[in-house]
Design a protein around this motif. Structure first.
Motif, PDB file in Angstrom:
ATOM      1  N   ASN A 279       0.802  -1.236   0.000  1.00  0.00           N
ATOM      2  CA  ASN A 279       0.000   0.000   0.000  1.00  0.00           C
ATOM      3  C   ASN A 279       0.832   1.283   0.000  1.00  0.00           C
ATOM      4  OD1 ASN A 279      -2.521  -1.330  -0.022  1.00  0.00           O
ATOM      5  ND2 ASN A 279      -2.299  -1.726   2.158  1.00  0.00           N
ATOM      6  N   TYR A 280       1.968   1.265  -0.666  1.00  0.00           N
ATOM      7  CA  TYR A 280       2.763   2.475  -0.806  1.00  0.00           C
ATOM      8  C   TYR A 280       2.113   3.373  -1.849  1.00  0.00           C
ATOM      9  CZ  TYR A 280       7.054   0.937   1.645  1.00  0.00           C
ATOM     10  OH  TYR A 280       7.973   0.554   2.579  1.00  0.00           O
ATOM     11  N   SER A 281       2.123   4.664  -1.580  1.00  0.00           N
ATOM     12  CA  SER A 281       1.675   5.625  -2.589  1.00  0.00           C
ATOM     13  C   SER A 281       2.829   5.862  -3.564  1.00  0.00           C
ATOM     14  CB  SER A 281       1.281   6.948  -1.925  1.00  0.00           C
ATOM     15  OG  SER A 281       2.437   7.595  -1.418  1.00  0.00           O
ATOM     16  N   ILE A 282       2.544   6.535  -4.667  1.00  0.00           N
ATOM     17  CA  ILE A 282       3.593   6.858  -5.641  1.00  0.00           C
ATOM     18  C   ILE A 282       4.698   7.676  -4.967  1.00  0.00           C
ATOM     19  CG2 ILE A 282       4.102   8.146  -7.756  1.00  0.00           C
ATOM     20  CD1 ILE A 282       2.669   5.552  -8.336  1.00  0.00           C
ATOM     21  N   LYS A 283       4.307   8.640  -4.128  1.00  0.00           N
ATOM     22  CA  LYS A 283       5.294   9.474  -3.421  1.00  0.00           C
ATOM     23  C   LYS A 283       6.147   8.630  -2.479  1.00  0.00           C
ATOM     24  CE  LYS A 283       4.420  13.469  -5.157  1.00  0.00           C
ATOM     25  NZ  LYS A 283       5.351  13.977  -6.134  1.00  0.00           N
ATOM     26  N   GLN A 284       5.553   7.662  -1.809  1.00  0.00           N
ATOM     27  CA  GLN A 284       6.314   6.784  -0.911  1.00  0.00           C
ATOM     28  C   GLN A 284       7.267   5.897  -1.707  1.00  0.00           C
ATOM     29  OE1 GLN A 284       2.874   5.093   1.061  1.00  0.00           O
ATOM     30  NE2 GLN A 284       3.415   6.112   2.994  1.00  0.00           N
ATOM     31  N   ILE A 285       6.822   5.439  -2.868  1.00  0.00           N
ATOM     32  CA  ILE A 285       7.700   4.623  -3.717  1.00  0.00           C
ATOM     33  C   ILE A 285       8.871   5.471  -4.198  1.00  0.00           C
ATOM     34  CG2 ILE A 285       7.852   3.370  -5.911  1.00  0.00           C
ATOM     35  CD1 ILE A 285       4.889   2.551  -5.448  1.00  0.00           C
ATOM     36  N   GLU A 286       8.584   6.706  -4.576  1.00  0.00           N
ATOM     37  CA  GLU A 286       9.644   7.611  -5.015  1.00  0.00           C
ATOM     38  C   GLU A 286      10.650   7.837  -3.875  1.00  0.00           C
ATOM     39  OE1 GLU A 286       9.981  11.855  -7.371  1.00  0.00           O
ATOM     40  OE2 GLU A 286       8.202  11.459  -6.153  1.00  0.00           O
ATOM     41  N   TYR A 287      10.170   8.030  -2.668  1.00  0.00           N
ATOM     42  CA  TYR A 287      11.041   8.201  -1.499  1.00  0.00           C
ATOM     43  C   TYR A 287      11.870   6.942  -1.272  1.00  0.00           C
ATOM     44  CZ  TYR A 287      12.486   8.822   3.364  1.00  0.00           C
ATOM     45  OH  TYR A 287      13.224   8.913   4.516  1.00  0.00           O
ATOM     46  N   TYR A 288      11.233   5.798  -1.411  1.00  0.00           N
ATOM     47  CA  TYR A 288      11.902   4.503  -1.237  1.00  0.00           C
ATOM     48  C   TYR A 288      13.092   4.384  -2.187  1.00  0.00           C
ATOM     49  CZ  TYR A 288      12.374  -0.628  -1.432  1.00  0.00           C
ATOM     50  OH  TYR A 288      12.857  -1.908  -1.415  1.00  0.00           O
ATOM     51  N   PHE A 289      12.881   4.720  -3.443  1.00  0.00           N
ATOM     52  CA  PHE A 289      13.971   4.642  -4.420  1.00  0.00           C
ATOM     53  C   PHE A 289      15.016   5.740  -4.189  1.00  0.00           C
ATOM     54  CE2 PHE A 289      10.762   2.522  -7.394  1.00  0.00           C
ATOM     55  CZ  PHE A 289      11.214   1.258  -7.088  1.00  0.00           C
ATOM     56  N   ALA A 290      14.562   6.943  -3.855  1.00  0.00           N
ATOM     57  CA  ALA A 290      15.471   8.077  -3.682  1.00  0.00           C
ATOM     58  C   ALA A 290      16.388   7.888  -2.470  1.00  0.00           C
ATOM     59  CB  ALA A 290      14.680   9.368  -3.532  1.00  0.00           C
ATOM     60  N   THR A 291      15.942   7.137  -1.481  1.00  0.00           N
ATOM     61  CA  THR A 291      16.737   6.937  -0.269  1.00  0.00           C
ATOM     62  C   THR A 291      17.507   5.626  -0.312  1.00  0.00           C
ATOM     63  OG1 THR A 291      14.854   5.915   0.850  1.00  0.00           O
ATOM     64  CG2 THR A 291      15.194   8.289   1.184  1.00  0.00           C
ATOM     65  N   GLY A 292      17.681   5.063  -1.490  1.00  0.00           N
ATOM     66  CA  GLY A 292      18.424   3.803  -1.584  1.00  0.00           C
ATOM     67  C   GLY A 292      17.645   2.624  -1.065  1.00  0.00           C
ATOM     68  N   GLU A 293      16.358   2.637  -1.324  1.00  0.00           N
ATOM     69  CA  GLU A 293      15.444   1.561  -0.965  1.00  0.00           C
ATOM     70  C   GLU A 293      15.328   1.375   0.546  1.00  0.00           C
ATOM     71  OE1 GLU A 293      15.952  -1.935  -3.379  1.00  0.00           O
ATOM     72  OE2 GLU A 293      16.094  -0.738  -5.203  1.00  0.00           O
ATOM     73  N   LEU A 294      15.213   2.510   1.228  1.00  0.00           N
ATOM     74  CA  LEU A 294      14.977   2.517   2.663  1.00  0.00           C
ATOM     75  C   LEU A 294      13.489   2.281   2.885  1.00  0.00           C
ATOM     76  CD1 LEU A 294      16.204   3.092   5.485  1.00  0.00           C
ATOM     77  CD2 LEU A 294      15.573   5.484   5.121  1.00  0.00           C
ATOM     78  N   LYS A 295      13.170   1.214   3.589  1.00  0.00           N
ATOM     79  CA  LYS A 295      11.755   0.884   3.785  1.00  0.00           C
ATOM     80  C   LYS A 295      11.083   1.884   4.706  1.00  0.00           C
ATOM     81  CE  LYS A 295      11.872  -3.937   2.768  1.00  0.00           C
ATOM     82  NZ  LYS A 295      10.837  -4.788   2.360  1.00  0.00           N
ATOM     83  N   ILE A 296       9.847   2.129   4.424  1.00  0.00           N
ATOM     84  CA  ILE A 296       9.043   3.040   5.239  1.00  0.00           C
ATOM     85  C   ILE A 296       8.284   2.183   6.239  1.00  0.00           C
ATOM     86  CG2 ILE A 296       7.153   4.690   5.213  1.00  0.00           C
ATOM     87  CD1 ILE A 296       7.974   5.300   2.301  1.00  0.00           C
ATOM     88  N   GLU A 297       8.569   2.408   7.489  1.00  0.00           N
ATOM     89  CA  GLU A 297       7.894   1.651   8.541  1.00  0.00           C
ATOM     90  C   GLU A 297       6.657   2.428   8.988  1.00  0.00           C
ATOM     91  OE1 GLU A 297       8.755  -1.371   9.506  1.00  0.00           O
ATOM     92  OE2 GLU A 297      10.492  -1.346   8.162  1.00  0.00           O
TER      93      GLU A 297
END
Length: 155
Positions: A57-75
């Motif tokens: 259930n990641y949003s597009i913005k969360q996916i973008e953050y995930y990739f931009a931070t070197g695939e840092l998972k959002i808890e």
């Protein structure tokens, strides 16, 4: 695009949106014709995007953050124990406000109907008065014309 969408089990429109929003993170090969071609790394990235979006259930913005931070998972933020009580109170407040809004809307519709009826009656009365006035004016003109004809014989 169609084949890539089929590969990740999504519609071409969804893949097109992902490509538009996450283009820097999807390694496509662009041909001379301007089309994007998806090789194995691009398809794997689309599968990851799909998993993040659909399964986690990641949003597009969360996916973008995930990739931009070197695939840092959002808890997800931990929920406080009494937060469900707070949510229940908030929900009750929202439901009460919705109920009042519905009552207001109903009263407003009734008032608008009454106003429309009043306007129709007023317009009908005005139209009747205008017609009577026009009729009287025409009758007065006819009488004046008859008078002129009658007195015209004596001249």
């Amino acid at each position: 695009m169609k084949e890539a969408a089929k590969y990740v089990n999504e519609s071409p429109g969804v893949v097109r949106n992902w490509l538009r929003e996450l283009k820097p993170y999807i390694p496509t090969v662009q041909g001379e014709n301007g089309y994007h071609y998806f090789d194995k790394p691009a398809l794997e990235r689309l599968m990851l995007i799909r998993q993040l979006n659909r399964d986690q259930n990641y949003s597009i913005k969360q996916i973008e953050y995930y990739f931009a931070t070197g695939e840092l998972k959002i808890e997800p933020e931990p929920m406080e124990e009494n937060s469900s009580d707070d949510m229940r109170k908030d929900l009750d407040t929202i439901l009460e406000r919705l109920k009042r809004q519905e009552q207001f809307n109903q009263a407003l519709v009734i008032k608008l109907d009454e106003q429309q009826h009043y306007i129709k009656e007023s317009l009908n009365k005005r139209d009747q008065l205008l017609l009577e006035s026009l009729k009287n004016t025409q009758e007065a003109k006819k009488a004046e014309v008859k008078k002129k004809r009658f007195f015209g014989w004596f001249n």
